[in-house]
Design a protein around this motif. Structure first.
Motif, PDB file in Angstrom:
ATOM      1  N   THR A   3     -10.996   8.097 -11.861  1.00  0.00           N
ATOM      2  CA  THR A   3     -10.215   8.343 -10.640  1.00  0.00           C
ATOM      3  C   THR A   3      -8.868   9.006 -10.886  1.00  0.00           C
ATOM      4  OG1 THR A   3      -9.050   6.213 -10.658  1.00  0.00           O
ATOM      5  CG2 THR A   3     -11.234   6.262  -9.624  1.00  0.00           C
ATOM      6  N   GLY A   4      -8.229   8.736 -12.018  1.00  0.00           N
ATOM      7  CA  GLY A   4      -6.864   9.194 -12.241  1.00  0.00           C
ATOM      8  C   GLY A   4      -5.826   8.403 -11.465  1.00  0.00           C
ATOM      9  N   PHE A   5      -6.236   7.336 -10.788  1.00  0.00           N
ATOM     10  CA  PHE A   5      -5.323   6.570  -9.938  1.00  0.00           C
ATOM     11  C   PHE A   5      -4.611   5.510 -10.770  1.00  0.00           C
ATOM     12  CE2 PHE A   5      -4.436   3.407  -6.493  1.00  0.00           C
ATOM     13  CZ  PHE A   5      -3.620   4.222  -5.723  1.00  0.00           C
ATOM     14  N   ARG A   6      -3.279   5.409 -10.616  1.00  0.00           N
ATOM     15  CA  ARG A   6      -2.467   4.597 -11.521  1.00  0.00           C
ATOM     16  C   ARG A   6      -1.792   3.405 -10.855  1.00  0.00           C
ATOM     17  NH1 ARG A   6      -1.308   7.287 -16.401  1.00  0.00           N
ATOM     18  NH2 ARG A   6      -2.281   9.339 -16.499  1.00  0.00           N
ATOM     19  N   GLU A   7      -2.165   3.078  -9.625  1.00  0.00           N
ATOM     20  CA  GLU A   7      -1.585   1.896  -8.986  1.00  0.00           C
ATOM     21  C   GLU A   7      -2.495   0.682  -9.195  1.00  0.00           C
ATOM     22  OE1 GLU A   7      -0.464   2.399  -4.927  1.00  0.00           O
ATOM     23  OE2 GLU A   7       0.605   4.268  -5.305  1.00  0.00           O
ATOM     24  N   PRO A   8      -1.913  -0.529  -9.149  1.00  0.00           N
ATOM     25  CA  PRO A   8      -2.712  -1.745  -9.373  1.00  0.00           C
ATOM     26  C   PRO A   8      -3.571  -2.118  -8.179  1.00  0.00           C
ATOM     27  CG  PRO A   8      -0.429  -2.306  -8.930  1.00  0.00           C
ATOM     28  CD  PRO A   8      -0.478  -0.811  -9.036  1.00  0.00           C
ATOM     29  N   ASP A   9      -4.554  -2.976  -8.462  1.00  0.00           N
ATOM     30  CA  ASP A   9      -5.379  -3.667  -7.463  1.00  0.00           C
ATOM     31  C   ASP A   9      -6.388  -2.778  -6.746  1.00  0.00           C
ATOM     32  OD1 ASP A   9      -3.876  -6.004  -7.989  1.00  0.00           O
ATOM     33  OD2 ASP A   9      -2.354  -5.395  -6.535  1.00  0.00           O
ATOM     34  N   VAL A  37       1.068   4.963  -2.788  1.00  0.00           N
ATOM     35  CA  VAL A  37       0.370   6.065  -2.140  1.00  0.00           C
ATOM     36  C   VAL A  37      -0.044   5.662  -0.733  1.00  0.00           C
ATOM     37  CG1 VAL A  37      -1.722   7.472  -2.182  1.00  0.00           C
ATOM     38  CG2 VAL A  37      -0.436   7.086  -4.291  1.00  0.00           C
ATOM     39  N   GLY A  38      -0.648   4.490  -0.602  1.00  0.00           N
ATOM     40  CA  GLY A  38      -1.133   4.025   0.690  1.00  0.00           C
ATOM     41  C   GLY A  38      -2.449   4.687   1.068  1.00  0.00           C
ATOM     42  N   PRO A  39      -3.241   4.020   1.911  1.00  0.00           N
ATOM     43  CA  PRO A  39      -4.560   4.551   2.285  1.00  0.00           C
ATOM     44  C   PRO A  39      -4.492   5.930   2.931  1.00  0.00           C
ATOM     45  CG  PRO A  39      -4.314   2.269   3.000  1.00  0.00           C
ATOM     46  CD  PRO A  39      -2.970   2.716   2.539  1.00  0.00           C
ATOM     47  N   LEU A  92      -6.676  10.656   0.052  1.00  0.00           N
ATOM     48  CA  LEU A  92      -7.522  11.851   0.054  1.00  0.00           C
ATOM     49  C   LEU A  92      -6.772  13.023  -0.564  1.00  0.00           C
ATOM     50  CD1 LEU A  92     -10.237  13.054   0.828  1.00  0.00           C
ATOM     51  CD2 LEU A  92      -9.277  13.630   3.069  1.00  0.00           C
ATOM     52  N   ASP A  93      -5.505  13.148  -0.251  1.00  0.00           N
ATOM     53  CA  ASP A  93      -4.691  14.229  -0.812  1.00  0.00           C
ATOM     54  C   ASP A  93      -4.356  13.974  -2.268  1.00  0.00           C
ATOM     55  OD1 ASP A  93      -2.977  16.553  -0.831  1.00  0.00           O
ATOM     56  OD2 ASP A  93      -1.282  15.160  -0.670  1.00  0.00           O
ATOM     57  N   ARG A  94      -4.037  12.708  -2.608  1.00  0.00           N
ATOM     58  CA  ARG A  94      -3.544  12.405  -3.959  1.00  0.00           C
ATOM     59  C   ARG A  94      -4.646  12.125  -4.965  1.00  0.00           C
ATOM     60  NH1 ARG A  94       1.171  14.710  -3.161  1.00  0.00           N
ATOM     61  NH2 ARG A  94       2.394  13.694  -1.537  1.00  0.00           N
ATOM     62  N   VAL A  95      -5.781  11.610  -4.493  1.00  0.00           N
ATOM     63  CA  VAL A  95      -6.841  11.195  -5.415  1.00  0.00           C
ATOM     64  C   VAL A  95      -8.159  11.917  -5.125  1.00  0.00           C
ATOM     65  CG1 VAL A  95      -7.892   9.168  -6.535  1.00  0.00           C
ATOM     66  CG2 VAL A  95      -5.749   8.907  -5.303  1.00  0.00           C
ATOM     67  N   GLY A  96      -8.265  12.494  -3.941  1.00  0.00           N
ATOM     68  CA  GLY A  96      -9.507  13.157  -3.570  1.00  0.00           C
ATOM     69  C   GLY A  96     -10.561  12.225  -3.014  1.00  0.00           C
ATOM     70  N   ILE A  97     -10.162  10.995  -2.636  1.00  0.00           N
ATOM     71  CA  ILE A  97     -11.098  10.009  -2.081  1.00  0.00           C
ATOM     72  C   ILE A  97     -10.483   9.433  -0.822  1.00  0.00           C
ATOM     73  CG2 ILE A  97     -12.436   7.922  -2.549  1.00  0.00           C
ATOM     74  CD1 ILE A  97     -11.933   8.316  -5.517  1.00  0.00           C
ATOM     75  N   PRO A  98     -11.252   9.340   0.266  1.00  0.00           N
ATOM     76  CA  PRO A  98     -10.725   8.692   1.475  1.00  0.00           C
ATOM     77  C   PRO A  98     -10.323   7.246   1.174  1.00  0.00           C
ATOM     78  CG  PRO A  98     -12.783   9.835   1.941  1.00  0.00           C
ATOM     79  CD  PRO A  98     -12.631   9.840   0.454  1.00  0.00           C
ATOM     80  N   GLY A  99      -9.232   6.799   1.819  1.00  0.00           N
ATOM     81  CA  GLY A  99      -8.701   5.483   1.498  1.00  0.00           C
ATOM     82  C   GLY A  99      -8.723   4.501   2.643  1.00  0.00           C
ATOM     83  N   ARG A 100      -8.766   3.218   2.284  1.00  0.00           N
ATOM     84  CA  ARG A 100      -8.595   2.109   3.217  1.00  0.00           C
ATOM     85  C   ARG A 100      -7.730   1.055   2.529  1.00  0.00           C
ATOM     86  NH1 ARG A 100     -14.397   0.693   5.992  1.00  0.00           N
ATOM     87  NH2 ARG A 100     -13.021  -0.724   7.157  1.00  0.00           N
ATOM     88  N   SER A 101      -7.192   0.157   3.300  1.00  0.00           N
ATOM     89  CA  SER A 101      -6.388  -0.914   2.725  1.00  0.00           C
ATOM     90  C   SER A 101      -7.273  -1.866   1.928  1.00  0.00           C
ATOM     91  CB  SER A 101      -5.672  -1.691   3.826  1.00  0.00           C
ATOM     92  OG  SER A 101      -5.078  -2.868   3.283  1.00  0.00           O
TER      93      SER A 101
END
Length: 494
Positions: free
Chosen positions: A70-76, A109-111, A115-124
């Motif tokens: 994912t390249g995503f660096r936030e926890p949880d 980043v927040g949900p 999509l812009d930051r990771v390329g995946i739609p987000g939810r909480s």
């Protein structure tokens, strides 16, 4: 002996780095997840990110499988991929924006922005339990990438989290972390660029350490200088606990107390590596405290360097990595026999097997007891292929360690007593000399690329150590500028 490149190549490599990609794209992460889904099959697949640290002032580091996918660096965070009828839908569940929490822990980043930051739609992430309950209620198969082991004595955070999500359902969980490890064996061009940068930063640290070295310093002063250089050029952190071992400490493989005062006549083993955007370098040099190798140090050092060069000679695209091990072991055995530390290249001694029974071991194993190589990447010991395919990244790190207590800790047998009598004069001559030479490499279509360009021939080491120390090398602005592509997201979210 083959020299892959003189020291001047360091400057050439630095100039080349200014044009490297050094960033993994959303498209590449998407391709990785698609490859995983293809192998995992239909159903629900969970990719589990690391938990937030228990205190908000402890630095957070994402686990390597999740970072790779994912390249995503936030926890949880958790990615849920639902695949049915050949179609996949991805959602990343992340911590919501919360100004009160962000005041203490930093911007999220927040949900809305995934999509812009990771390329995946987000939810909480707060919605994840209800979503999983719905998905599992209709009988989807469940797979996971994470540290999950339901039968472990102490359950990991990933296991506990997953068990909360599945509740009391009796459901089989397919683990796909091994699949991700196999995918990571061969690196992409973007990954290789990041490894080159990490190795370059580590190399700059070694250059300063060679210039700074002198008797009377404490080991921790050299550790501090190395880690200053890492952060100075944008590295996240040391990729592992820095090793600065002088005198008898040079013979301890993973010594990291780093608090002895260095004495004139010591050999000093320095094993360090920067982590840059998560990618780890691992480079070791063993250098004389006073700047000039003694005759005994020189003999041991040359054996180790020849073993490394022998391994380099046979490292070719498509060659089995075992071939490197064989030629390096043979070179070390011949060298040790030549200086009298073992009785003959093929000589053995009585050693203790794991069962406690006596067995036979090669005598060279008394001085060299670790593997020659390991992969490098998001972990300092990263997955790598059995065959040296283009795109594989790895170390070559032979060593010889003449531990001061060696003759007292081997089994007391008549055969070993005879061996000790034969090798004792050489042992006393080389006592407390520990030498490891470790470099980082990339296998390309054209052949072996040496990416950790630090002096390693005896004359080159002594020449650099003879330079006057007038402080750390001047700031290299072009290396700092690499980081502009990775400016903290918080700067854009305020």
């Amino acid at each position: 002996m083959k020299r892959l490149c003189p020291t001047i190549c360091l400057l050439i490599l630095l100039a080349a780095h200014s044009t490297l990609q050094a960033q993994v794209s959303h498209e590449e992460y998407e391709e990785r997840r698609a490859t995983l889904v293809e192998q995992a099959g239909e159903g629900v697949l969970l990719l589990m990110g690391s938990a937030a640290p228990p205190q908000d002032y402890i630095h957070f580091f994402q686990n390597s499988p999740f970072l790779y996918l994912t390249g995503f660096r936030e926890p949880d965070a958790v990615v849920v991929i639902v695949t049915q009828a050949g179609e996949s839908e991805e959602t990343i569940f992340v911590n919501p924006r919360d100004p009160a929490t962000e005041t203490w822990e930093g911007y999220r980043v927040g949900p809305e922005r995934t999509l812009d930051r990771v390329g995946i739609p987000g939810r909480s992430v707060e919605e994840l339990p209800a979503v999983m309950d719905s998905l599992l209620s209709v009988g989807h198969a469940l797979g996971v990438v994470g540290d999950v082991e339901r039968e472990a004595e102490i359950l990991s955070h990933d296991t506990q989290r997953l068990l909360r999500l599945i509740g009391d359902r009796d459901i089989e969980i397919a683990k796909h972390t091994g699949t991700v490890a196999r995918m990571r064996e061969v690196k992409s061009e973007a990954e290789l660029d990041l490894l080159r940068r990490s190795a370059e930063i580590t190399s700059r640290a070694h250059h300063d350490l060679m210039r700074k070295m002198e008797p009377g310093l404490n080991e921790f002063e050299l550790q501090a200088l190395a880690e200053f250089t890492f952060r100075r050029y944008g590295a996240d952190r040391p990729a592992f606990a820095s090793i600065v071992g002088s005198g008898p400490n040079s013979t301890v493989l993973h010594y990291n107390e780093n608090d002895r005062f260095i004495e004139d006549g010591d050999i000093v083993k320095i094993d360090i590596g920067a982590s840059y955007q998560g990618y780890a370098a691992d480079v070791t040099r063993s250098i004389p405290a006073n700047g000039v190798f003694s005759e005994a140090q020189r003999e041991i050092y040359q054996i180790v360097r020849e073993a490394q060069a022998a391994a380099e000679e046979v490292a070719e695209p498509g060659s089995p990595r075992e071939r490197m091990f064989q030629v390096a072991n043979r070179t070390l055995a011949q060298g040790l026999a030549g200086v009298g530390l073992i009785e003959a290249p093929g000589a053995t001694f009585d050693c203790e097997a794991p069962s406690g029974a006596l067995s036979e071991c090669p005598q060279w194993f008394l001085y060299y007891m670790h593997g020659l190589s390991h992969g490098i990447g998001l972990d300092v010991h990263d997955p790598w292929p059995e065959t040296l395919e283009p795109g594989s990244a790895f170390t070559i790190e032979p060593g010889i360690y003449v531990r001061p207590n060696l003759l007292d800790i081997i089994p007391d047998t008549p055969r070993n007593e005879a061996m000790i009598d034969a090798i004792r004069p050489a042992f006393e001559r080389f006592r407390e000399i520990g030498v490891r030479i470790e470099d980082d490499y990339i296998m390309t279509e054209e052949g072996l690329e040496w990416i950790s360009r630090v002096p390693r021939e005896i004359d080159e080491v002594e020449a650099l150590m003879a330079e006057e120390w007038d402080g750390p090398e001047p700031r290299m602005a072009e290396m700092v500028e690499w980081y502009r592509k990775f400016r903290p997201l918080a700067n854009e979210l305020r």
